[in-house]
Write an enzyme that holds these catalytic residues in place. Structure first.
Site, PDB file in Angstrom:
ATOM      1  N   TYR A 105       0.870  -1.182   0.000  1.00  0.00           N
ATOM      2  CA  TYR A 105       0.000   0.000   0.000  1.00  0.00           C
ATOM      3  C   TYR A 105       0.905   1.229   0.000  1.00  0.00           C
ATOM      4  CZ  TYR A 105      -3.546   3.368   1.521  1.00  0.00           C
ATOM      5  OH  TYR A 105      -4.381   4.468   1.618  1.00  0.00           O
ATOM      6  N   ASP A 144      -2.361  -1.243  -4.063  1.00  0.00           N
ATOM      7  CA  ASP A 144      -2.681   0.137  -4.394  1.00  0.00           C
ATOM      8  C   ASP A 144      -1.360   0.898  -4.410  1.00  0.00           C
ATOM      9  OD1 ASP A 144      -3.450   2.769  -4.519  1.00  0.00           O
ATOM     10  OD2 ASP A 144      -4.711   2.725  -2.724  1.00  0.00           O
TER      11      ASP A 144
END
Length: 257
Positions: A105, A144
């Site tokens: 992330y 992400d």
């Protein structure tokens, strides 16, 4: 083999949106999550047949990652091994005989790019980390990554040129990641595909209008190219401001000759 990656924008929140049914329907070998936004002990998941690994941020209700794996790894590593980057629970690495799998992330550069300097430091540290792993065996990392690489990867590139996730600096940093020897698997299969995104703002009915960004990725080392069978963006699955993405491969657990 099937790999899933999903920024759930709060695991406790998505559990109230039928996450367990969605998870079962994935029928995946690995499910990698980002932005779990939880601490140890806040959730107990009943996922028969899966090993569960969590990396929590020190700050409550923030960041965090998880991997659910059908096959127990040889080793699990949390973070990058750098204290300045390991306070926010952003990386988990599973080692298998033939490959490493990571969930990541990436930090957001935030409004007015106020966190861009740190973001670029993170990118450099992460690039070094995965490059070191790639010298040992194949690497798959997903998550992400908080950047739309090219204009084709977001709906309104002109209006977002200097915004977080589409700044010149972030895009160049992603180019450096690819140059270091990592393949954007969705573009490997679909180099010219337009209007397929993985994140939409909650504002202005962006998802209804498909005014989105492709900021979630499966990246692999080139030695796996002939083992890849498809890459998908599962836009029909709701529950978060991101949708899941999928990577399909040959059986990577088999011994490599």
């Amino acid at each position: 083999m099937k790999f899933i990656s999903w920024n759930v924008n709060g695991l406790r929140a998505v559990l109230k949106k039928d996450f367990l049914t969605t998870f079962e329907n994935f029928d995946a070998d690995f499910v990698c999550l980002q932005e779990t936004k939880m601490q140890a002990g806040q959730v107990e998941l009943d996922l028969p047949g899966y090993q569960q690994y969590f990396n929590y941020a020190e700050r409550k209700g923030y960041s965090g990652t998880a991997i659910f794996a059908r096959t127990k790894p040889l080793k699990v590593t949390y973070g990058l091994g750098l204290p300045e980057h390991d306070q926010e629970g952003r990386v988990i690495t599973l080692e298998y005989p033939n490959f490493y799998l990571l969930t990541c992330y990436t930090p957001n550069s935030q409004a007015e790019l106020k966190r861009l300097p740190y973001r670029l430091e993170w990118d450099q540290a992460f690039r070094h980390y995965v490059s070191e792993l790639a010298q040992q065996k194949s690497v798959i990392f997903c998550g992400d990554l908080n950047v739309a690489h090219e204009a084709i990867d977001l709906k309104n590139p002109q209006n977002n040129h200097h915004n977080a996730g589409f700044s010149d600096e972030e895009r160049q940093s992603f180019s450096q990641l690819m140059a270091a020897g990592f393949v954007d698997t969705f573009r490997y299969f679909y180099p010219d595909q337009t209007d397929v995104y993985s994140w939409w703002s909650y504002r202005f009915h962006a998802r209804d209008r498909n005014a989105g960004w492709r900021i979630d990725y499966f990246m692999t080392t080139p030695d796996l190219n002939d083992q890849l069978t498809d890459a998908k963006i599962l836009t029909d699955i709701v529950g978060s401001d991101h949708c899941p993405i999928e990577l399909d491969t040959a059986d990577l657990m088999k011994k490599v000759d």
